[in-house]
Design an enzyme around this catalytic site. Structure first.
Site, PDB file in Angstrom:
ATOM      1  CE1 TYR A 122       3.615   4.356  -0.275  1.00  0.00           C
ATOM      2  CE2 TYR A 122       1.740   5.767  -1.038  1.00  0.00           C
ATOM      3  CZ  TYR A 122       3.093   5.356  -0.926  1.00  0.00           C
ATOM      4  OH  TYR A 122       3.152   5.514  -2.681  1.00  0.00           O
ATOM      5  CG  HIS A 159      12.960   2.088  -2.504  1.00  0.00           C
ATOM      6  ND1 HIS A 159      12.372   2.706  -1.589  1.00  0.00           N
ATOM      7  CD2 HIS A 159      14.201   2.562  -2.390  1.00  0.00           C
ATOM      8  CE1 HIS A 159      13.225   4.209  -0.732  1.00  0.00           C
ATOM      9  NE2 HIS A 159      14.477   3.745  -1.463  1.00  0.00           N
ATOM     10  N   PRO A 210      -2.009  10.504  -5.785  1.00  0.00           N
ATOM     11  CG  PRO A 210      -1.080  11.880  -4.794  1.00  0.00           C
ATOM     12  CD  PRO A 210      -2.808  12.634  -5.193  1.00  0.00           C
ATOM     13  CE  LYS A 225       0.603   1.631  -9.662  1.00  0.00           C
ATOM     14  NZ  LYS A 225       2.428   1.876  -9.369  1.00  0.00           N
ATOM     15  CE1 TYR A 255       3.402   1.968  -3.801  1.00  0.00           C
ATOM     16  CE2 TYR A 255       5.680   1.620  -4.293  1.00  0.00           C
ATOM     17  CZ  TYR A 255       5.260   2.535  -3.862  1.00  0.00           C
ATOM     18  OH  TYR A 255       5.228   4.000  -3.993  1.00  0.00           O
TER      19      TYR A 255
HETATM   20  C1  PHB Z   1       7.096  11.537  -3.796  1.00  0.00           C
HETATM   21  O1  PHB Z   1       8.403  10.990  -2.962  1.00  0.00           O
HETATM   22  O2  PHB Z   1       7.017  12.697  -3.642  1.00  0.00           O
HETATM   23  C2  PHB Z   1       6.288  10.296  -3.628  1.00  0.00           C
HETATM   24  C3  PHB Z   1       5.212   8.703  -3.364  1.00  0.00           C
HETATM   25  C4  PHB Z   1       4.962   8.171  -3.522  1.00  0.00           C
HETATM   26  C5  PHB Z   1       3.775   8.270  -3.325  1.00  0.00           C
HETATM   27  C6  PHB Z   1       3.677   9.789  -3.892  1.00  0.00           C
HETATM   28  C7  PHB Z   1       4.457  10.720  -3.968  1.00  0.00           C
HETATM   29  O3  PHB Z   1       2.409   7.401  -3.695  1.00  0.00           O
END
Ligand code: PHB
Ligand code: APR
Length: 394
Positions: free
Chosen positions: A201, A72, A293, A297, A385
């Protein structure tokens, strides 16, 4: 039983460390409380930094990830019914992330370990580390009704937040830092195509949500929920309806829904234990720290601890550099606190807080508007990130 490095826990930390050490001819045994199937049944994160991808290459466990993982180059922040892209590669000079589930990483590491013929003892009861301050530490555990003793040079505590390793350090030799958030994430895994090619997000007055994925046909979505919410109260239909309400209209419109194949709630927490070493015991990954989450990280921090301990062990066994042992904890913690900061910041900016005043809500929107309209703001998100550089031991 004897080995050089005894590893407690067969999560991603323990398995990755074991594989890297094995490649350097450093003997190790992993002792895990659960069965292998149980470890694989846990659905966890799914975004790998380049540093972790590189480590998996170094461990020789990259073939399936390279084939099935999704590179990505960016992700999106959604707020105020609009979407802004964080172009990871452009903002960082070419870095990107790999979307590949932790469960798959774990499966690949287990397969490689089995092929290498390295010893893993699953379903071990009452695992206990001993004589940590001596130069002859050992662990004991119960297996098939017998108590087994495993003598070693060093112990890697890769046994997660609830493990025995951190608890075996005397209280006056460890300090814990903690922040608990007043909400959790309700996650759903479904065999439906992801709503977008990139992660989204999303901040919304009703609460945060995240659109993620595992493959072109499998999606992972999350909703911020109150801590007293129960999974049983969330039918699939209720989940999808709530998700649609929190996403920008154009995204909600495209969302493909379907039956969930996994649904669970996890609380959000920030936690660090210092120092991460006590005598010959090293804490690695979730055993030493937890992040919420929101910045993806957790798994990546575990990998950077593994990188540090692995390089340290190579120096010890190949060059006799035992003087570097004291460097483990400060080296790891430098990077960990920066990831703690980023995860806390992303969480604070994107979630609704129950005590939230209108004032705070306006500040969140102003902050999102600012960081996404400034090149410097976007760059700070992007470089955190994709992952800050690994810290050298010396
Ligand atoms: C996930 O795909 O489980 C996932 C992706 C990004 C995050 C947290 C969880 O920040
Ligand atoms: N004895 C032996 N094994 C134990 C014990 C014990 N007393 N306690 C826990 N374990 C095992 C658990 O069953 C688990 O398999 O240790 C393992 C720890 O694995 P994880 O919790 O996955 O931790 P870690 O390997 O550090 O993985 C990094 O970061 O943010 C997260 O999602 C991410 O889970 C991932 C973690």
């Amino acid at each position: 039983m004897n080995t050089q490095v005894a590893i407690i826990g067969a999560g991603p930390s323990g398995l990755l460390l074991g594989q890297l050490l094995h490649h350097q001819g450093i003997d190790n045994v992993i002792v895990e409380r659960q069965s292998g199937e149980y470890v694989l049944s846990r659905i966890r994160a799914g975004v790998l930094e380049q540093g972790m991808v590189d480590l998996l290459h170094e461990a020789g466990v990259h073939q399936r990830m390279e084939k099935e993982g999704l590179p990505h180059d960016g992700f999106e922040l959604a707020f105020d019914n609009r979407r802004v892209r964080v172009a990871l590669d452009e903002l960082t000079g070419g870095s990107r992330v790999m979307v590949y589930g932790q469960t798959e990483v774990t499966r690949d590491l287990m397969t490689a370990r089995e092929a290498a013929g390295a010893t893993t003892i699953y379903a071990a009861g009452n695992v206990q580390p001993h004589a940590l301050e001596s130069d002859r530490p050992y662990i004991t555990f119960e297996k098939d009704g017998e108590t087994v003793r495993l003598n070693c040079d060093y112990i890697a505590g890769c046994d997660g937040y609830h493990g025995v390793s951190r608890q075996s350090i005397p209280n006056d030799r460890i300090k814990e830092f903690e922040k608990v958030y007043p909400f959790g994430w309700l996650g759903v895994l479904s065999d439906t195509p992801p709503v977008s090619d990139e992660l989204i997000y999303a901040r919304h007055e009703r609460g945060f949500s995240l659109c993620s994925m595992r493959s072109a046909t499998r999606s992972r979505y999350y909703l911020q929920v109150a801590l007293d919410e129960k999974v049983e109260d969330w039918s699939d239909e209720r989940f999808w309806e709530e998700l649609k309400r929190r996403l920008p209209e154009d995204v909600a419109h495209k969302l493909v829904t379907g039956p969930s194949i996994e649904k669970s709630i996890a609380p959000l927490r920030s936690f660090v234990a210092e120092p991460m070493q006590y005598g010959r015991l090293f804490l690695v990954g979730d055993a030493a720290h937890i992040v919420p989450p929101t910045g993806a990280k957790g798994l990546n921090l575990a990998a950077s601890d593994v990188n540090t301990l692995y390089r340290l062990m190579v120096k010890v066994y190949q060059e006799g550099r035992t003087d570097l042992i004291e460097r483990y904890s400060p080296t790891c913690l430098k990077r960990i606190w920066k990831a703690e900061r980023f995860s806390w910041w992303m969480t604070s900016m994107l979630h609704t807080f129950s005590e939230q005043e209108d004032f705070n809500s306006r500040l969140q929107l102003a902050e999102l508007d600012y960081v996404t309209s400034s090149k410097a703001g976007l760059a700070t998100i992007a470089e955190n990130y994709v992952g800050l550089p690994y810290e050298p031991l010396e």
